[in-house]
Design a protein around this motif. Structure first.
Motif, PDB file in Angstrom:
ATOM      1  N   GLN A 127       0.837  -1.208   0.000  1.00 34.73           N
ATOM      2  CA  GLN A 127       0.000   0.000   0.000  1.00 34.73           C
ATOM      3  C   GLN A 127       0.867   1.250   0.000  1.00 34.73           C
ATOM      4  OE1 GLN A 127      -2.058  -1.111   3.596  1.00 34.73           O
ATOM      5  NE2 GLN A 127      -3.988  -1.446   2.489  1.00 34.73           N
ATOM      6  N   LEU A 128       1.898   1.231   0.806  1.00 37.72           N
ATOM      7  CA  LEU A 128       2.803   2.372   0.887  1.00 37.72           C
ATOM      8  C   LEU A 128       3.529   2.582  -0.436  1.00 37.72           C
ATOM      9  CD1 LEU A 128       3.688   4.514   2.868  1.00 37.72           C
ATOM     10  CD2 LEU A 128       5.398   2.923   3.747  1.00 37.72           C
ATOM     11  N   THR A 129       3.922   1.488  -1.081  1.00 35.11           N
ATOM     12  CA  THR A 129       4.592   1.577  -2.377  1.00 35.11           C
ATOM     13  C   THR A 129       3.698   2.257  -3.403  1.00 35.11           C
ATOM     14  OG1 THR A 129       6.004  -0.327  -1.962  1.00 35.11           O
ATOM     15  CG2 THR A 129       5.565   0.193  -4.267  1.00 35.11           C
ATOM     16  N   ARG A 130       2.425   1.933  -3.408  1.00 36.26           N
ATOM     17  CA  ARG A 130       1.488   2.578  -4.346  1.00 36.26           C
ATOM     18  C   ARG A 130       1.411   4.081  -4.082  1.00 36.26           C
ATOM     19  NH1 ARG A 130      -1.264  -2.325  -4.044  1.00 36.26           N
ATOM     20  NH2 ARG A 130      -2.546  -1.711  -2.293  1.00 36.26           N
ATOM     21  N   LEU A 131       1.308   4.462  -2.797  1.00 35.13           N
ATOM     22  CA  LEU A 131       1.242   5.892  -2.463  1.00 35.13           C
ATOM     23  C   LEU A 131       2.523   6.624  -2.863  1.00 35.13           C
ATOM     24  CD1 LEU A 131      -0.443   5.867   1.061  1.00 35.13           C
ATOM     25  CD2 LEU A 131      -1.402   6.752  -1.061  1.00 35.13           C
ATOM     26  N   ILE A 132       3.663   6.012  -2.610  1.00 35.52           N
ATOM     27  CA  ILE A 132       4.944   6.633  -2.951  1.00 35.52           C
ATOM     28  C   ILE A 132       5.073   6.746  -4.464  1.00 35.52           C
ATOM     29  CG2 ILE A 132       7.455   6.354  -2.868  1.00 35.52           C
ATOM     30  CD1 ILE A 132       6.968   4.867  -0.122  1.00 35.52           C
ATOM     31  N   SER A 133       4.678   5.707  -5.193  1.00 36.73           N
ATOM     32  CA  SER A 133       4.741   5.729  -6.658  1.00 36.73           C
ATOM     33  C   SER A 133       3.849   6.830  -7.229  1.00 36.73           C
ATOM     34  CB  SER A 133       4.322   4.369  -7.229  1.00 36.73           C
ATOM     35  OG  SER A 133       5.211   3.366  -6.804  1.00 36.73           O
ATOM     36  N   ASP A 134       2.652   6.964  -6.691  1.00 36.61           N
ATOM     37  CA  ASP A 134       1.740   8.030  -7.140  1.00 36.61           C
ATOM     38  C   ASP A 134       2.341   9.405  -6.859  1.00 36.61           C
ATOM     39  OD1 ASP A 134      -0.107   6.148  -7.968  1.00 36.61           O
ATOM     40  OD2 ASP A 134      -1.401   6.376  -6.203  1.00 36.61           O
ATOM     41  N   ALA A 135       2.927   9.574  -5.684  1.00 34.20           N
ATOM     42  CA  ALA A 135       3.544  10.855  -5.336  1.00 34.20           C
ATOM     43  C   ALA A 135       4.719  11.153  -6.257  1.00 34.20           C
ATOM     44  CB  ALA A 135       3.998  10.840  -3.868  1.00 34.20           C
TER      45      ALA A 135
ATOM     46  N   ALA B 155      22.343  -2.846  -5.329  1.00 35.03           N
ATOM     47  CA  ALA B 155      23.225  -3.360  -4.276  1.00 35.03           C
ATOM     48  C   ALA B 155      23.222  -2.420  -3.072  1.00 35.03           C
ATOM     49  CB  ALA B 155      24.648  -3.536  -4.811  1.00 35.03           C
ATOM     50  N   GLU B 156      23.243  -1.118  -3.328  1.00 30.33           N
ATOM     51  CA  GLU B 156      23.191  -0.144  -2.227  1.00 30.33           C
ATOM     52  C   GLU B 156      21.876  -0.263  -1.462  1.00 30.33           C
ATOM     53  OE1 GLU B 156      23.796   3.660  -4.063  1.00 30.33           O
ATOM     54  OE2 GLU B 156      25.929   3.277  -4.400  1.00 30.33           O
ATOM     55  N   ALA B 157      20.770  -0.413  -2.191  1.00 26.40           N
ATOM     56  CA  ALA B 157      19.468  -0.546  -1.538  1.00 26.40           C
ATOM     57  C   ALA B 157      19.431  -1.813  -0.677  1.00 26.40           C
ATOM     58  CB  ALA B 157      18.351  -0.552  -2.576  1.00 26.40           C
ATOM     59  N   LEU B 158      19.966  -2.908  -1.202  1.00 26.76           N
ATOM     60  CA  LEU B 158      20.013  -4.151  -0.409  1.00 26.76           C
ATOM     61  C   LEU B 158      20.857  -3.975   0.843  1.00 26.76           C
ATOM     62  CD1 LEU B 158      20.290  -6.851  -3.199  1.00 26.76           C
ATOM     63  CD2 LEU B 158      18.465  -6.658  -1.485  1.00 26.76           C
ATOM     64  N   ALA B 159      21.981  -3.276   0.730  1.00 24.57           N
ATOM     65  CA  ALA B 159      22.829  -3.017   1.904  1.00 24.57           C
ATOM     66  C   ALA B 159      22.064  -2.180   2.924  1.00 24.57           C
ATOM     67  CB  ALA B 159      24.118  -2.312   1.493  1.00 24.57           C
ATOM     68  N   HIS B 160      21.338  -1.174   2.462  1.00 21.52           N
ATOM     69  CA  HIS B 160      20.557  -0.336   3.380  1.00 21.52           C
ATOM     70  C   HIS B 160      19.463  -1.153   4.060  1.00 21.52           C
ATOM     71  CE1 HIS B 160      21.797   3.547   1.077  1.00 21.52           C
ATOM     72  NE2 HIS B 160      22.754   3.083   1.850  1.00 21.52           N
ATOM     73  N   LEU B 161      18.853  -2.064   3.318  1.00 19.53           N
ATOM     74  CA  LEU B 161      17.832  -2.930   3.931  1.00 19.53           C
ATOM     75  C   LEU B 161      18.452  -3.800   5.016  1.00 19.53           C
ATOM     76  CD1 LEU B 161      15.831  -3.959   0.736  1.00 19.53           C
ATOM     77  CD2 LEU B 161      15.033  -2.471   2.594  1.00 19.53           C
ATOM     78  N   ARG B 162      19.613  -4.386   4.732  1.00 15.88           N
ATOM     79  CA  ARG B 162      20.280  -5.211   5.745  1.00 15.88           C
ATOM     80  C   ARG B 162      20.637  -4.393   6.981  1.00 15.88           C
ATOM     81  NH1 ARG B 162      23.019  -7.097   1.316  1.00 15.88           N
ATOM     82  NH2 ARG B 162      24.882  -5.891   1.841  1.00 15.88           N
ATOM     83  N   MET B 163      21.148  -3.180   6.767  1.00 14.68           N
ATOM     84  CA  MET B 163      21.596  -2.350   7.893  1.00 14.68           C
ATOM     85  C   MET B 163      20.442  -1.842   8.748  1.00 14.68           C
ATOM     86  SD  MET B 163      24.749  -0.111   6.465  1.00 14.68           S
ATOM     87  CE  MET B 163      24.972  -0.280   4.720  1.00 14.68           C
ATOM     88  N   THR B 164      19.270  -1.658   8.146  1.00 16.46           N
ATOM     89  CA  THR B 164      18.132  -1.134   8.898  1.00 16.46           C
ATOM     90  C   THR B 164      17.176  -2.214   9.382  1.00 16.46           C
ATOM     91  OG1 THR B 164      16.830  -0.844   6.876  1.00 16.46           O
ATOM     92  CG2 THR B 164      18.141   1.059   7.628  1.00 16.46           C
ATOM     93  N   GLY B 165      17.247  -3.396   8.765  1.00 14.58           N
ATOM     94  CA  GLY B 165      16.292  -4.446   9.105  1.00 14.58           C
ATOM     95  C   GLY B 165      14.956  -4.287   8.407  1.00 14.58           C
ATOM     96  N   LEU B 166      14.843  -3.309   7.511  1.00 14.97           N
ATOM     97  CA  LEU B 166      13.602  -3.131   6.753  1.00 14.97           C
ATOM     98  C   LEU B 166      13.557  -4.148   5.620  1.00 14.97           C
ATOM     99  CD1 LEU B 166      13.418   0.767   6.680  1.00 14.97           C
ATOM    100  CD2 LEU B 166      12.180  -0.809   8.165  1.00 14.97           C
ATOM    101  N   LYS B 167      12.374  -4.310   5.013  1.00 13.73           N
ATOM    102  CA  LYS B 167      12.182  -5.356   4.016  1.00 13.73           C
ATOM    103  C   LYS B 167      12.077  -4.857   2.587  1.00 13.73           C
ATOM    104  CE  LYS B 167       9.819  -8.268   7.337  1.00 13.73           C
ATOM    105  NZ  LYS B 167       8.527  -8.781   7.743  1.00 13.73           N
ATOM    106  N   GLN B 168      11.805  -3.559   2.385  1.00 11.93           N
ATOM    107  CA  GLN B 168      11.562  -3.089   1.023  1.00 11.93           C
ATOM    108  C   GLN B 168      12.135  -1.705   0.794  1.00 11.93           C
ATOM    109  OE1 GLN B 168       7.888  -4.252  -0.921  1.00 11.93           O
ATOM    110  NE2 GLN B 168       7.497  -2.098  -1.363  1.00 11.93           N
ATOM    111  N   ALA B 169      12.689  -1.534  -0.410  1.00 15.27           N
ATOM    112  CA  ALA B 169      13.200  -0.229  -0.835  1.00 15.27           C
ATOM    113  C   ALA B 169      12.683   0.065  -2.233  1.00 15.27           C
ATOM    114  CB  ALA B 169      14.727  -0.223  -0.830  1.00 15.27           C
ATOM    115  N   LEU B 170      12.534   1.344  -2.523  1.00 15.91           N
ATOM    116  CA  LEU B 170      12.179   1.788  -3.869  1.00 15.91           C
ATOM    117  C   LEU B 170      13.306   2.650  -4.406  1.00 15.91           C
ATOM    118  CD1 LEU B 170       8.485   2.968  -3.390  1.00 15.91           C
ATOM    119  CD2 LEU B 170       9.295   0.739  -4.128  1.00 15.91           C
TER     120      LEU B 170
END
Length: 127
Positions: free
Chosen positions: A8-16, A92-107
């Motif tokens: 849901q958040l991805t859709r809102l961010i994409s629209d923005a 690769a940078e986005a994947l590294a940021h996901l690992r470092m933060t523990g979050l699951k998704q990046a755009l």
């Protein structure tokens, strides 16, 4: 801040992002206008937007002195990496940021594209 899923958040961010891209006339600008306008647009939609810096780390025998900046984390759920071009290293940078933060998704949003149709890449962690 409203509770919602990454999808849901991805859709809102994409629209923005599409709104910002159109309002600023498409590609051709440097990154700051797109990044700042996107952060503003997301806040207008009552989403929490924060910039975060991951502190330097350690490797055996080496101290890493450079902190790693993350442009945007939205609703403490999705990392947003605005760009004005595309390079394979961004994933690769986005994947590294996901690992470092523990979050699951990046755009990764490429505001340098002529249209937003194929300009947003979703990167998911293996967590």
């Amino acid at each position: 801040m409203t509770t919602m899923t990454e999808q849901q958040l991805t859709r809102l961010i994409s629209d923005a992002a599409a709104k910002v891209h159109e309002a600023l006339g498409g590609p051709g600008l440097e990154l700051p206008p797109y990044r700042d306008a996107l952060a503003y647009e997301l806040r207008q939609r009552r989403l929490a937007v924060e910039k975060r810096t991951i502190p330097p780390g350690k490797y055996p025998g080496v101290t890493i002195t450079r902190a790693e900046p993350i442009d945007m984390i939205v609703n403490d759920l999705v990392i947003v990496e605005p760009k004005v071009d595309w390079k394979p290293q961004y994933e690769a940078e986005a994947l590294a940021h996901l690992r470092m933060t523990g979050l699951k998704q990046a755009l990764i949003i490429n505001f340098g594209a002529h249209t937003m149709r194929n300009a947003i890449r979703i990167v998911k962690s293996g967590i």
